[in-house]
Design a protein around this motif. Structure first.
Motif, mmCIF file in Angstrom:
data_model
loop_
_atom_site.group_PDB
_atom_site.id
_atom_site.type_symbol
_atom_site.label_atom_id
_atom_site.label_comp_id
_atom_site.label_asym_id
_atom_site.label_seq_id
_atom_site.Cartn_x
_atom_site.Cartn_y
_atom_site.Cartn_z
ATOM 1 N N ASN A 490 125.301 27.338 96.161
ATOM 2 C CA ASN A 490 125.780 27.600 97.516
ATOM 3 C C ASN A 490 127.261 27.275 97.577
ATOM 4 N N TYR A 491 128.015 28.155 98.224
ATOM 5 C CA TYR A 491 129.470 27.970 98.344
ATOM 6 C C TYR A 491 129.839 28.021 99.818
ATOM 7 N N GLU A 492 130.454 26.946 100.309
ATOM 8 C CA GLU A 492 130.875 26.879 101.707
ATOM 9 C C GLU A 492 132.347 26.514 101.754
ATOM 10 N N CYS A 493 133.145 27.358 102.419
ATOM 11 C CA CYS A 493 134.579 27.104 102.497
ATOM 12 C C CYS A 493 135.034 27.294 103.943
ATOM 13 N N ARG A 495 138.054 27.511 106.558
ATOM 14 C CA ARG A 495 139.477 27.795 106.689
ATOM 15 C C ARG A 495 139.841 27.932 108.166
ATOM 16 N N GLU A 496 141.141 28.012 108.442
ATOM 17 C CA GLU A 496 141.585 28.202 109.819
ATOM 18 C C GLU A 496 141.056 29.517 110.375
ATOM 19 N N SER A 497 140.939 30.511 109.524
ATOM 20 C CA SER A 497 140.501 31.831 109.962
ATOM 21 C C SER A 497 138.988 31.927 110.136
ATOM 22 N N GLY A 498 138.250 30.934 109.712
ATOM 23 C CA GLY A 498 136.798 30.973 109.824
ATOM 24 C C GLY A 498 136.131 30.316 108.637
ATOM 25 N N GLN A 499 134.823 30.477 108.574
ATOM 26 C CA GLN A 499 134.044 29.821 107.531
ATOM 27 C C GLN A 499 133.322 30.831 106.661
ATOM 28 N N GLU A 500 133.370 30.604 105.358
ATOM 29 C CA GLU A 500 132.636 31.428 104.399
ATOM 30 C C GLU A 500 131.449 30.615 103.896
ATOM 31 N N ASN A 501 130.259 31.208 103.960
ATOM 32 C CA ASN A 501 129.054 30.491 103.572
ATOM 33 C C ASN A 501 128.156 31.464 102.813
ATOM 34 N N VAL A 502 128.218 31.426 101.470
ATOM 35 C CA VAL A 502 127.512 32.414 100.656
ATOM 36 C C VAL A 502 126.851 31.737 99.458
ATOM 37 N N GLN A 503 126.019 32.510 98.760
ATOM 38 C CA GLN A 503 125.464 32.066 97.495
ATOM 39 C C GLN A 503 126.180 32.831 96.377
ATOM 40 N N LYS A 504 126.543 32.111 95.315
ATOM 41 C CA LYS A 504 127.268 32.719 94.205
ATOM 42 C C LYS A 504 126.555 32.454 92.883
ATOM 43 N N LYS A 505 126.954 33.240 91.894
ATOM 44 C CA LYS A 505 126.446 33.043 90.538
ATOM 45 C C LYS A 505 127.630 32.971 89.576
ATOM 46 N N ALA A 506 127.644 31.948 88.750
ATOM 47 C CA ALA A 506 128.647 31.821 87.689
ATOM 48 C C ALA A 506 127.968 32.098 86.353
#
Length: 641
Positions: A490-493, A495-506
């Motif tokens: 899970n990746y949550e970031c 920022r001033e412009s809003g929030q990103e909340n997604v699932q990622k694969k490395a």
């Protein structure tokens, strides 16, 4: 499992026995070898030879529970042989200090508990260890380490080093005096030694340094390189010898040199070697050789695979002329093909990456926590053509700037005379190793450039710009095969412009050293519940427990400062302070995040990370009472209806 069970299993050819014996000892014994010979490559050679000797001589161990101490004496004896090759006069009676005197060695209290609380950075610890250990001769160093670190009795030290007990006592005495002189010299140079007696201080520093090396994966990496070296040295050797291991036997398999290596009562001559060869054959038949520990065990008990065909017994490793009869079982083509198919399927079946596996698998020997940090603040995509200099600098900025609020993932050394932050170059390079071959060195730094990157020994000096975002990751699952590794997280970031909340694969691939390196990152969907079972909030889309959204106010007593606080659903927080005396207004913006480690019993702890250059603050929110408390400044906020 205990050592008695492990030794019994190892003698029977069970990989679990060899694995337990190796895994529970190799880190501490490598560190010990490193202090004996003061050279990393030589220390790895010493460790390799010591395990070969120990695993081929298990029948000589009368008390299996004493395996760590027994192995420690083998490490010491092997290190002694290496040092004697360089200087034949070492460890001789001729080299003893005041041999004619009758020494009574008085044990100085090496407990640090009764001493003042000590606090040294990693760099200070390394400097002090280097200075103090260099004040000792090779003989003094080995005697002090064996006696005070390994707990070997003076009589056994004398037997291992081939000298008298009086010589050992002499070297312990003179070693302690040299440490005292060096401590006085260091104190005059400005080192803070807390008035601790030199010998206890030296022992404390050694244990502290060992802890640092265990934490950063250095000892684990050395252990893996020993595994590989042993396997290569034997598997590449032909019938003429076992990669040079015959010289090990000739140099150091003497009975008196191996203090304590006496066979159990009733043991028959030659039976141990026969059982060892049988154990080797069993290990190979069960496919044990395909595991990392198996490589060590199979090799050290005398197995050599050349194209998967032949066995060479322990007598071959010991440099003897007689070779055991080579036995090969004929297989039908269909049976052989089925076994090959099963072997291939086993290698292609993904294995789960457990938390403790990360340092052994990931380039840079990163822990799971460190991998999550790289996935949060490292590159979010891996360019095929490699990173540009500007991209390298941006990544460096992110991993350094965010470190302090992430638990000091990268060790900080404070600031230099110009107030430029200083970081551990080794920690930074470990982070970069997980996704790039780029390493910061004195040869490629920006020495002389204002606010540039400068490397001076183990210190990286760099002034990072403040980040306007806060990121968090949580690994959900990770699996690997021989060819690839996949990490879902899970990746949550915010920022001033809003929030990103997604699932990622490395996706990670093995590098030249066989360690996995991130080669691509992609978004694969919406976040899912992680290991802690946190559910999503359907109304806000935030990860539970969410934020105390609303507007709050605070008025200080006696006409003091007035303040208003607004918390948005994204966690973006604005605090407006009005100074009553001057009427001036100050506005600060923060990004709020949940401190899961300090959240319990209905009280949620939040960290407010400054977006515009303010200072970090800590709040708590009592869900039952609906009260918001400013921990940093010590007052409560009142919600505005």
């Amino acid at each position: 499992m205990n050592y008695t069970e492990a030794v019994a299993l190892a003698k029977a050819g069970d990989e679990r026995g060899y694995g337990f014996l190796y895994e529970t000892t190799y880190k501490s014994k490598y560190y010990l070898a490193l202090q004996y010979v003061k050279n990393e490559e030589t220390a790895r050679d010493v460790l390799q030879e010591a395990y070969i000797r120990a695993f081929t001589k298990l029948d000589m161990l009368a008390e299996p529970e004493a395996f760590p101490g027994w192995l420690g004496k083998i490490v010491a004896n092997t290190a002694k042989n290496v040092l004697v090759k360089k200087n034949p006069m070492l460890f001789s009676e001729m080299g003893a200090e005041d041999e004619g005197e009758d020494f009574e060695y008085r044990i100085e209290d090496d407990s640090i508990e009764s001493q003042p609380e000590l606090s040294y950075t990693r760099q200070e610890t390394q400097e002090l260890v280097h200075q103090m250990i260099d004040s000792l001769s090779e003989e003094q160093r080995m005697c002090i380490l064996m006696f005070h670190i390994e707990g070997v009795p003076i009589s056994e030290i004398a037997s291992t080093l081939g000298c008298s007990e009086n010589t050992v006592k002499s070297r312990l005495n003179y070693g302690r005096k040299n440490l005292k002189r060096k401590a006085e010299e260091l104190q005059k140079k400005g080192y803070k030694l807390y008035n601790v007696a030199p010998l206890p201080l030296f022992l404390y520093l050694l244990r502290t340094q060992e802890g640092y090396l265990m934490a950063d994966g250095s000892l684990a990496a050395a252990g893996k390189s020993v595994v590989d070296a042993v396997f290569r040295s034997v598997s590449q050797a032909g019938p003429g010898g076992a990669g040079g291991t015959g010289t090990v036997a000739q140099d150091s398999f003497g009975a008196q040199a191996e203090a304590g290596m006496q066979p159990p009562p009733g043991a028959q001559q030659g039976s141990g070697m026969q059982r060892t060869l049988g154990a080797a054959q069993t290990a190979v038949k069960t496919g044990f050789l395909h595991t990392t520990i198996g490589k060590v065990a199979a090799v050290t008990v005398g197995v050599c695979l050349a194209g998967g065909a032949a066995f060479y017994g322990v007598s071959q490793i010991l440099g003897q002329q007689e070779e055991p009869e080579i036995v090969q079982e004929k297989q039908e083509p269909e049976e052989a093909g089925e076994q090959q198919k099963q072997k291939q399927e086993a290698e292609e079946t993904p294995a789960e990456v457990k938390d403790e596996d990360y340092p052994e698998l990931i380039a840079g020997n990163l822990t799971k926590e460190e991998v999550e940090y790289v996935l949060a603040y490292g590159p979010q995509e891996i360019p095929e053509q490699g990173f540009t200099e500007e991209e390298i600098r941006q990544i460096l900025n992110a991993v350094c700037e965010a470190s302090s609020r992430s638990g000091d993932i990268i060790e900080s050394y404070g600031s230099d005379a110009n107030w430029h932050p200083m970081y551990s170059a080794a920690d930074v390079n470990r982070m970069f190793a997980s996704f790039s071959d780029y390493q910061f060195t004195e040869e490629n730094d920006e020495d002389g450039v204002e606010y540039g990157v400068n490397i001076d020994g183990e210190v990286l000096t760099f002034v990072p710009a403040t980040l306007s975002y806060v990121c968090e990751t949580e690994i959900i699952s990770a699996e690997y095969t021989k060819e690839t590794m996949e990490i879902y997280y899970n990746y949550e970031c915010r920022r001033e412009s809003g929030q990103e909340n997604v699932q990622k694969k490395a996706v990670l691939m093995p590098n030249e050293e066989g360690l996995y390196q991130i080669t691509s990152i992609e978004e694969v969907g919406t976040p899912i519940a992680g290991n802690e079972g946190e559910a999503g909030n359907e109304e806000t889309g935030q990860s539970s427990p969410g934020f105390p959204v609303g507007t709050y106010s605070y008025v200080a007593m006696a006409g003091g400062t007035r303040a208003e606080l607004t918390i948005e659903e994204s966690g973006r927080t604005t605090i407006i302070e009005i100074m009553s005396a001057s009427g001036k207004t100050y506005t600060h913006t923060y990004q709020m995040s949940v401190d899961t480690s300090a959240t319990a019993n209905g009280v949620i702890t939040y960290i407010l990370t400054p977006v515009d250059g303010g200072t970090e603050r800590s709040f708590t929110y009592n869900e039952n009472q609906g009260s918001l408390y400013d921990v940093t400044n010590g007052f409560s906020w009142t919600k505005v209806e």
